[in-house]
Scaffold this active site. Sequence first.
Site, PDB file in Angstrom:
ATOM      1  N   GLU A  42       0.817  -1.218   0.000  1.00 56.40           N
ATOM      2  CA  GLU A  42       0.000   0.000   0.000  1.00 56.40           C
ATOM      3  C   GLU A  42       0.848   1.264   0.000  1.00 56.40           C
ATOM      4  O   GLU A  42       0.429   2.296  -0.541  1.00 56.40           O
ATOM      5  CB  GLU A  42      -0.903   0.015   1.237  1.00 56.40           C
ATOM      6  CG  GLU A  42      -1.882  -1.142   1.315  1.00 56.40           C
ATOM      7  CD  GLU A  42      -2.586  -1.217   2.653  1.00 56.40           C
ATOM      8  OE1 GLU A  42      -3.823  -1.365   2.641  1.00 56.40           O
ATOM      9  OE2 GLU A  42      -1.913  -1.136   3.700  1.00 56.40           O
ATOM     10  N   LEU A 109      13.525   4.478  15.664  1.00 55.42           N
ATOM     11  CA  LEU A 109      14.003   3.290  16.362  1.00 55.42           C
ATOM     12  C   LEU A 109      15.207   2.709  15.628  1.00 55.42           C
ATOM     13  O   LEU A 109      15.123   2.377  14.446  1.00 55.42           O
ATOM     14  CB  LEU A 109      12.879   2.250  16.450  1.00 55.42           C
ATOM     15  CG  LEU A 109      11.635   2.735  17.215  1.00 55.42           C
ATOM     16  CD1 LEU A 109      10.525   1.708  17.152  1.00 55.42           C
ATOM     17  CD2 LEU A 109      11.986   3.041  18.659  1.00 55.42           C
ATOM     18  N   SER A 111      19.290   0.710  16.585  1.00 55.42           N
ATOM     19  CA  SER A 111      19.870  -0.555  17.010  1.00 55.42           C
ATOM     20  C   SER A 111      21.157  -0.304  17.773  1.00 55.42           C
ATOM     21  O   SER A 111      21.870   0.670  17.514  1.00 55.42           O
ATOM     22  CB  SER A 111      20.165  -1.433  15.794  1.00 55.42           C
ATOM     23  OG  SER A 111      21.009  -2.516  16.120  1.00 55.42           O
ATOM     24  N   LYS A 144      21.693   3.583  10.454  1.00 60.98           N
ATOM     25  CA  LYS A 144      21.018   3.942  11.698  1.00 60.98           C
ATOM     26  C   LYS A 144      21.654   5.170  12.361  1.00 60.98           C
ATOM     27  O   LYS A 144      20.950   6.009  12.933  1.00 60.98           O
ATOM     28  CB  LYS A 144      21.008   2.743  12.658  1.00 60.98           C
ATOM     29  CG  LYS A 144      20.079   1.634  12.212  1.00 60.98           C
ATOM     30  CD  LYS A 144      18.648   2.130  12.106  1.00 60.98           C
ATOM     31  CE  LYS A 144      17.675   1.077  11.651  1.00 60.98           C
ATOM     32  NZ  LYS A 144      16.288   1.578  11.559  1.00 60.98           N
ATOM     33  N   PRO A 167      17.391   0.271  20.773  1.00 61.99           N
ATOM     34  CA  PRO A 167      17.187  -0.962  21.542  1.00 61.99           C
ATOM     35  C   PRO A 167      18.353  -1.923  21.426  1.00 61.99           C
ATOM     36  O   PRO A 167      19.095  -1.929  20.442  1.00 61.99           O
ATOM     37  CB  PRO A 167      15.933  -1.564  20.895  1.00 61.99           C
ATOM     38  CG  PRO A 167      15.966  -1.055  19.483  1.00 61.99           C
ATOM     39  CD  PRO A 167      16.545   0.327  19.576  1.00 61.99           C
ATOM     40  N   HIS A 183      18.302 -13.322  13.651  1.00 60.18           N
ATOM     41  CA  HIS A 183      19.265 -13.013  14.691  1.00 60.18           C
ATOM     42  C   HIS A 183      19.496 -14.245  15.579  1.00 60.18           C
ATOM     43  O   HIS A 183      18.826 -15.260  15.443  1.00 60.18           O
ATOM     44  CB  HIS A 183      18.775 -11.838  15.529  1.00 60.18           C
ATOM     45  CG  HIS A 183      18.807 -10.536  14.802  1.00 60.18           C
ATOM     46  ND1 HIS A 183      17.704 -10.027  14.140  1.00 60.18           N
ATOM     47  CD2 HIS A 183      19.809  -9.645  14.609  1.00 60.18           C
ATOM     48  CE1 HIS A 183      18.031  -8.868  13.583  1.00 60.18           C
ATOM     49  NE2 HIS A 183      19.292  -8.610  13.847  1.00 60.18           N
ATOM     50  N   TRP A 206      26.997 -21.274  15.860  1.00 64.00           N
ATOM     51  CA  TRP A 206      28.060 -20.494  15.237  1.00 64.00           C
ATOM     52  C   TRP A 206      28.960 -19.848  16.283  1.00 64.00           C
ATOM     53  O   TRP A 206      28.482 -19.325  17.296  1.00 64.00           O
ATOM     54  CB  TRP A 206      27.453 -19.394  14.375  1.00 64.00           C
ATOM     55  CG  TRP A 206      27.140 -19.827  12.971  1.00 64.00           C
ATOM     56  CD1 TRP A 206      26.843 -21.083  12.537  1.00 64.00           C
ATOM     57  CD2 TRP A 206      27.092 -18.978  11.817  1.00 64.00           C
ATOM     58  NE1 TRP A 206      26.595 -21.075  11.188  1.00 64.00           N
ATOM     59  CE2 TRP A 206      26.752 -19.801  10.722  1.00 64.00           C
ATOM     60  CE3 TRP A 206      27.299 -17.622  11.615  1.00 64.00           C
ATOM     61  CZ2 TRP A 206      26.611 -19.293   9.419  1.00 64.00           C
ATOM     62  CZ3 TRP A 206      27.156 -17.110  10.326  1.00 64.00           C
ATOM     63  CH2 TRP A 206      26.829 -17.942   9.243  1.00 64.00           C
TER      64      TRP A 206
END
Length: 323
Positions: A42, A109, A111, A144, A167, A183, A206
């Site tokens: 949209e 927002l 990181s 960011k 965050p 993640h 890992w």
Amino acid sequence: MASVNQPARVFVAGHLGMVGSAVVRRLERLGETGILTRRHSELDLTRQADVEAFFADKRIEAVYLAAARVGGIRANNEFPADFIRDNLLIQTNVIHAAHQAGVRRLLFLGSSCIYPKLASQPLREEAMMTGLLESTNEAYAVAKIAGIKMCEAYRRQFGSDFRSAMPTNLYGPNDNFDLDTSHVLPALLRKFEQAATAKDPEVTVWGSGQPRRELLHVDDMAEAACHLMNLPPESYWAVVTDHCSHVNVGCGEDISIAELADMLASICGFEGNIVFDRSQPDGTPQKLLDVSRLKSLGWNAQIPLEQGIRSTREWMREHLGLD
């Protein structure tokens, strides 16, 4: 501002993602009735003209900018051009359109990957841009950082009340559980769940297992986001500065990947061996946020890690058909 008979119109950009959907849930619990959302089909936020037309038409008063291209180590490492391009386009278009349309307040927002790879722990907001970034997610981190600086620039030049929240590692409902692109927590959660069901003899994780990660449930993040958004300007801007205006959002505690793997194995009922593949990258050694600025603004995390993982496992099993 909205009239007495018309609720404020709040646009949640990225409402289908993990963070955006949690913000919508939180706003609904707070009784917000003027929530605006748009699917990518949209409204493509990378298209400047479309974004500006949307803002001009909707009389939006507040924006939660949760839309982003996100992914884990592998995705960030393999598709850096996609990550920097799409994130720069999304945030530039939304922030500028919000300014043009006279939006009263915006929360960007980001990181915790904005901080240097080897910055002193816990990570204070002032540590941003003081050293080299982790190479595997550098493109995303640069985007960011640019978003934070763009919000600050619009405040300094135009007086815009555009705020930023950074965050820590998030998890919870609507997370990405794809083993190739997610993640660490959701990837390991699904891996241990599948291994427990199949009664596999071992699970491979890992890296060395030594890096430490701070983990915050996304519902806590959404509560913090609404708290920061709704603070009076005099309260928010008294704690931050015009050149360091972002606020870390975390729980203030971390856990090693090895400890997390043990917890996940226990929660999922996996009884085999855990093997660490040291040929794979560890990523940043530690990412623990200093949340003193957030606490001074009156907010603390509420959801304990094991409780949050158990509820996330239930959501994953239901929505991925693992029951």
